[in-house]
Design an enzyme around this catalytic site. Structure first.
Site, PDB file in Angstrom:
ATOM      1  N   THR A   1       1.176  -0.794   0.126  1.00  0.00           N
ATOM      2  CA  THR A   1      -0.216  -0.206  -0.073  1.00  0.00           C
ATOM      3  C   THR A   1       0.484   1.260  -0.693  1.00  0.00           C
ATOM      4  O   THR A   1       1.760   1.086   0.251  1.00  0.00           O
ATOM      5  CB  THR A   1      -0.967   0.070   0.940  1.00  0.00           C
ATOM      6  OG1 THR A   1      -0.298   0.089   2.564  1.00  0.00           O
ATOM      7  CG2 THR A   1      -1.804  -1.015   1.173  1.00  0.00           C
ATOM      8  N   ASP A   2       0.482   2.890  -0.518  1.00  0.00           N
ATOM      9  CA  ASP A   2       0.926   3.685  -0.017  1.00  0.00           C
ATOM     10  C   ASP A   2       0.722   3.254   1.199  1.00  0.00           C
ATOM     11  O   ASP A   2      -0.146   2.672   1.917  1.00  0.00           O
ATOM     12  CB  ASP A   2       0.557   4.459  -1.248  1.00  0.00           C
ATOM     13  CG  ASP A   2       0.845   5.486  -1.394  1.00  0.00           C
ATOM     14  OD1 ASP A   2       2.149   5.553  -0.394  1.00  0.00           O
ATOM     15  OD2 ASP A   2       0.501   7.148  -1.934  1.00  0.00           O
ATOM     16  N   TRP A   3       1.350   4.798   1.977  1.00  0.00           N
ATOM     17  CA  TRP A   3       1.549   5.105   3.159  1.00  0.00           C
ATOM     18  C   TRP A   3       0.371   5.527   3.816  1.00  0.00           C
ATOM     19  O   TRP A   3      -0.368   6.926   3.729  1.00  0.00           O
ATOM     20  CB  TRP A   3       2.544   5.789   3.070  1.00  0.00           C
ATOM     21  CG  TRP A   3       3.575   5.305   3.340  1.00  0.00           C
ATOM     22  CD1 TRP A   3       4.557   5.412   5.319  1.00  0.00           C
ATOM     23  CD2 TRP A   3       4.269   4.080   3.441  1.00  0.00           C
ATOM     24  NE1 TRP A   3       5.970   4.676   4.687  1.00  0.00           N
ATOM     25  CE2 TRP A   3       5.855   3.456   3.579  1.00  0.00           C
ATOM     26  CE3 TRP A   3       4.382   3.559   1.680  1.00  0.00           C
ATOM     27  CZ2 TRP A   3       6.147   2.664   3.466  1.00  0.00           C
ATOM     28  CZ3 TRP A   3       5.119   2.547   1.406  1.00  0.00           C
ATOM     29  CH2 TRP A   3       6.241   2.213   2.072  1.00  0.00           C
TER      30      TRP A   3
END
Length: 782
Positions: A276-278
Site C-alpha cells: 500500500t501507499d503509506w
C-alpha cells in the site's frame, strides 16, 4: 518456597522449549520458502504482512525499531521474524534519489544522497540507455546506504498540467512512460536492490487523493492509465508495486481484486509483491484478499485484524499464506538478507557527474531566434528572477532528495567563465536571505511537506531603472522563471500555471531594455511541469526548459547556454495555450471555498473534484486530444530544438510475424554535433471505432552525430501495440487494414511517412475488470 521452586521449574522448561524450537525451526533460504511459511504461526504471518510501524505493539526488533538502527529517515520496513531467520528490509522514498536523513542526532557524519534529475527531465531525454545508467547510480546509493527497495519510479499519466506530482511522472503518453520506467527499473535492480513503481493506478491528482473516486472507462483505463504499468511490468519485473490511495470506479485501489489480481497478476503475469501507499488502517482483510501483500507503514490494529478475521473465517488462511510467500520471495533477494556490508559512502562525486550530464540531455529548447544560443562573446549577463539565485533541484514531499548542495545559476555561470552584474546579484541574494528566514518563521506546522524540499519564494518587483542599469553592464539578459509543486498539493491556474503580474512585468521590462539595445533575452524555465508561454514568448529570444535537473542544476544549464552541451530533449507532454484548453481541466479540482462546494453540489452531496473526478476526455489525453480535434497549442508533444539540424531519409516498414520494424536514416546537416529523437506515430485504418488521429508507437534516439554523419535507426513495436480495447468483449483488438506510420520530430513535425498492412484481426482476451458504475458523458469525434 514451593511457588519459587515451581516458577524456577517453569522457567527452565520454557527456556528448554524456546531453545529447542529455535534449533528446529527452519531458517529462511531461497530454497525453503514453503517450509518456512508452514512453520510460521498465524501471529508471525500477520506481522509479516504489516509494515514495521507495528513496533509499538510487538516491540523493538519487530520493525521500525530495526529501521531506526538501520537507516534514519527511511520510509519504512518489513518486519523481522528472527526465530525463522527472516530479517527486516528497509524501504526508502525516491525516485529522484535516496530520501533519507542527511544529518543525524549525535552523529558527526553526513549521509547526503545525490539529487538526480526529476522524472520529467529524464523522460524528456527519450534515451532509455541514459535512464538505465542513471538508475544504476541510484541503485548503488540505495545499496550503499543500507536500503533494500526504493519507492519509485512514478508512472502516473500527465492527465492535466495542474497535478502537483507531475514532476515525478514521465509523460502524457503511456508507451513512453512504460519504456522510460522499465529502463529506470532495470538500472536500479541491476545493483541487487528493488524498486516500487507507483502509484498504481490512476493517481491523477493530489487533491483529496486518499478518497477521490477516479471514474474512467475501461478503454481509457487499459489504453492510457494502465498501459505504461503493463509495459513496465512485462519488460522489467519490478520487485514490488505500490497501490495508490484513490478509488477507481468505486473500488479503493488498495482493496481492488480486479486491479491487483485480475489485471496485474492474471492478465499481466506479475510475480512480485504489492504494498500500500503509506496510509492508516482501512479494511485490512479486503486488502489481503485483493492481493495487497504489505500494509505500510503498518499499525497494530492491522495485524490484529488479520489474526481475528482468519480465526473467524472471514479471511482465508490461503490468502494470507500466498501473500506471506510473496514477501519472503522478495526478502531472500534483498541485500539485508544476503548480509551485504553497506558502506554509507557511495561515490557522490561520480554520481554528480552523471547527474550533470544526464540533465542536459533532458532539457528542451523551445525557442532560439537568431541563434541567440549558445551564448557568444558574452562575459557578463544580467541575471533576473528569484530562482536564478535559489535554483530548484527537485519537487517537494517524499520525492525530495537531501542532496549535499544545489548549484544555482550564479555559480553555474561563474564556473563557465560568465559573470553577473553586481547590483542585481546583491539585490536578489539579499532578498533570498530575507525570504528564507521569513518563510521558516511563518510556516504552518501542519504543512509537513514544506519541510521536504525547496519552497518557491515570491518574485520581487524589478524597476525600469534597475533593468536599465543592468543592461549597460551586460551583453545579455537571463531570466529564470521557477515553479514548485509536490506531494499533497495540486497547482492553481493563476500564479502557478500562468505568470504572476510581477513575472510578466519583469519579462516585459527586461525585453524592452535589452532587445532595444540589440542584446538577447533568454528565459530559463525551472519547473517540474508545464506552464503558460503563449502570452510572452514573442518578447524573448530564447526559451530553455531546464526542468528541476538535480543538484548540478546551475552547471547543467550553463553547459547548455554556452554550447558545451547541445540540447536534445523533446517534450513528453503538450504545452497548451491556456490550461483550460486541456479537456480534463473542467473535471480537475480547482481551489474552492467551502461556500463554493455548497453552491456546486448541495451540502452533503458528493463533490466534483473532491469525492469524484470524471474522466470525460476518455482516451483523448494530451496530444491525442489536441491533434485529433485540431486544437492549437503553444508547443506540441515531442517538440524540441537543437543547435544543429537533421534530415530524415526515406523510411522503410517491415512486418514480420508479430513484429513491425520502422527504419530511417538520420543525417546531421548542421555545423555542430548533436542527437536527434525520432518518433513513430501510427494512424489506424478507417473504421467505425473511435480512434485518435495518430498515436506514438515507438521511438529512438541517435548517438551524438558529428556534422554530416548519419545513423540508421531501427525501431520496433508489436501488432498488439496497434490494438484498441473493446469493452464489450473485454479484449484487445487490432483492426486489419492499411496503417500509416508517420516518422516525426514532434507530433506536428512529420518528416516522412510509410504505409504497412495488417492482414488479419488480432485479439487478446483479458479480464472484465474495473467496470464503470454509471456511464460518463465522454468526448467523441463521431
Amino acid at each position: 518456597m514451593r511457588y519459587k521452586k515451581l516458577l524456577s521449574t517453569c522457567c527452565t522448561v520454557m527456556f528448554m522449549y524456546t531453545a529447542t524450537t529455535a534449533q528446529t525451526a527452519p531458517q529462511l533460504s531461497a530454497d525453503n520458502i514453503d517450509e518456512v511459511v508452514s512453520a510460521m504461526t498465524l501471529e508471525e504471518k500477520a506481522r509479516l504482512l504489516v509494515g514495521g510501524g507495528n513496533e509499538a505493539f510487538f516491540g523493538e526488533g519487530a520493525g521500525m525499531g530495526s529501521q531506526k538502527k538501520f537507516v534514519a529517515g527511511a520510509a519504512g520496513t518489513t518486519v523481522a521474524i528472527p526465530r525463522l531467520g527472516i530479517p527486516a528490509t528497509v524501504l526508502t522514498d525516491g525516485p529522484a534519489g535516496v530520501h533519507i536523513d542527511a544529518t543525524r542526532k549525535d552523529d558527526p557524519k553526513t549521509y547526503y544522497a545525490t539529487g538526480f534529475p526529476i522524472g520529467t527531465a529524464l523522460a524528456c531525454s527519450w534515451n532509455t540507455e541514459l535512464v538505465e545508467n542513471v538508475g544504476k547510480a541510484i541503485g548503488n546509493e540505495v545499496l550503499e546506504y543500507g536500503c533494500d527497495v526504493i519507492l519509485g519510479p512514478g508512472l502516473n499519466i500527465h492527465r492535466n498540467p495542474l497535478c502537483g506530482r507531475n514532476f515525478e511522472y514521465y509523460s502524457e503518453d503511456p508507451i513512453l512512460t512504460g519504456k522510460i520506467a522499465a529502463a529506470y527499473i532495470k538500472g536500479v535492480q541491476s545493483q541487487g536492490v528493488g524498486t516500487s513503481p507507483k502509484h498504481f493506478a490512476v493517481n491523477s491528482q493530489e487533491s483529496d487523493r486518499t478518497r477521490v473516486d477516479e471514474r474512467v472507462t475501461q478503454r481509457a483505463l487499459r489504453e492510457i492509465y494502465l498501459r505504461g504499468f503493463e509495459i513496465m511490468v512485462k519488460e522489467s519485473s519490478p520487485w514490488t508495486i505500490m497501490a495508490s490511495y484513490n478509488k477507481i470506479n468505486g473500488q479503493l485501489a488498495q482493496e481492488s481484486h480486479d486491479l491487483l489480481t485480475n489485471i496485474l497478476r492474471n492478465d499481466w503475469g506479475y510475480k512480485g509483491i504489492v504494498m500500500t501507499d503509506w496510509i492508516g488502517k482501512r479494511n485490512t482483510a479486503n486488502q489481503v484478499h485483493a492481493g495487497n501483500d504489505l500494509m505500510q507503514p503498518g499499525q497494530p490494529a492491522q495485524t490484529q485484524e488479520i489474526i481475528d478475521k482468519v480465526k473467524s473465517g472471514e479471511l482465508s488462511i490461503n490468502d494470507v499464506d500466498r501473500n506471506v510467500k510473496r514477501i519472503l520471495e522478495m526478502v531472500v533477494k534483498s541485500p539485508r538478507f544476503k548480509k551485504y556490508k553497506y558502506s554509507d559512502k557511495p561515490d557522490l562525486k561520480a554520481h554528480a557527474e552523471i547527474t550533470r550530464n544526464s540533465s542536459t540531455e533532458g532539457m528542451v529548447l523551445l525557442k532560439n531566434d537568431n541563434s541567440a544560443l549558445p551564448l557568444k562573446e558574452v562575459n557578463t549577463v544580467a541575471l533576473f528572477g528569484v530562482n536564478s539565485y535559489d535554483f530548484l533541484s527537485c519537487g517537494m514531499g517524499s520525492g525530495y532528495v537531501h542532496a549535499p548542495y544545489v548549484v544555482d545559476m550564479v555559480t553555474g555561470l561563474k564556473n563557465a567563465g560568465i559573470g553577473t552584474t553586481k547590483a542585481l546579484t546583491d539585490i536578489y541574494q539579499s532578498y533570498i536571505s530575507y525570504a528564507s528566514k521569513k518563510f521558516k518563521a511563518d510556516k504552518d506546522p501542519v504543512m509537513w511537506f514544506l519541510d521536504q524540499g525547496q519552497p518557491k519564494y515570491d518574485e520581487i518587483t524589478i524597476t525600469n531603472r534597475c533593468v536599465e542599469a543592468a543592461e549597460k553592464e551586460a551583453q545579455a539578459a537571463i531570466i529564470t522563471i521557477g515553479r514548485q509543486a509536490g506531494e499533497g498539493m495540486d497547482r492553481k491556474i493563476e500564479g502557478e500555471f500562468n505568470l504572476t503580474k510581477e513575472e510578466q512585468d519583469m519579462i516585459f521590462r527586461v525585453s524592452d531594455a535589452f532587445r532595444q539595445a540589440g542584446k538577447p533575452v533568454i528565459v530559463v524555465i525551472n519547473s517540474g511541469s508545464v506552464m503558460e508561454t503563449q502570452s510572452w514568448k514573442d518578447r524573448v529570444d530564447a526559451i530553455l526548459v531546464a526542468w528541476q535537473p538535480g543538484e548540478e542544476g546551475g552547471n547543467s544549464v550553463a553547459d547548455v547556454l554556452t554550447g558545451k552541451a547541445n540540447p536534445s530533449g523533446k517534450l513528453t507532454m503538450t504545452w497548451p495555450i491556456a490550461c483550460t484548453d486541456n479537456p480534463s481541466t473542467k473535471n480537475f479540482p480547482q481551489e474552492m471555498s467551502l461556500y463554493d462546494f455548497k453552491e456546486m453540489s448541495g451540502w452533503g452531496s458528493p463533490i466534483k473534484g473532491v469525492d469524484y473526478t470524471n474522466h470525460e476526455e476518455d482516451i483523448y489525453v494530451g496530444y491525442r486530444y489536441f491533434d485529433t480535434f485540431n486544437k492549437a497549442v503553444s508547443y506540441p508533444f515531442g517538440y524540441g530544438l537543437s543547435y544543429t539540424t537533421f534530415e530524415y531519409g526515406k523510411p522503410k516498414v517491415t512486418v514480420k510475424g508479430d513484429k513491425i520494424t520502422v527504419s530511417v536514416t538520420v543525417t546531421n546537416t548542421g555545423s555542430v554535433a548533436g542527437k536527434e529523437v525520432v518518433q513513430v506515430y501510427v494512424t489506424a485504418p478507417e473504421s467505425n471505432v473511435e480512434m485518435p488521429a495518430k498515436e506514438l508507437k515507438t521511438f529512438g534516439k541517435t548517438k551524438n552525430l558529428a556534422p554530416n554523419e548519419s545513423q540508421t535507426l531501427e525501431m520496433e513495436f508489436a501488432k498488439r501495440d496497434l490494438a484498441y480495447f473493446n469493452e464489450q468483449e473485454s479484449q484487445w483488438v487490432t483492426i486489419p487494414g492499411k496503417y500509416t506510420a508517420s516518422i516525426a520530430a514532434s507530433c506536428e513535425d512529420i518528416r516522412c511517412k510509410a504505409t504497412f498492412s495488417i492482414s488479419s484481426e488480432y485479439t487478446e482476451k483479458v479480464s472484465n475488470s474495473l467496470k464503470l458504475n454509471e456511464p460518463l458523458n465522454i468526448l467523441k469525434q463521431k
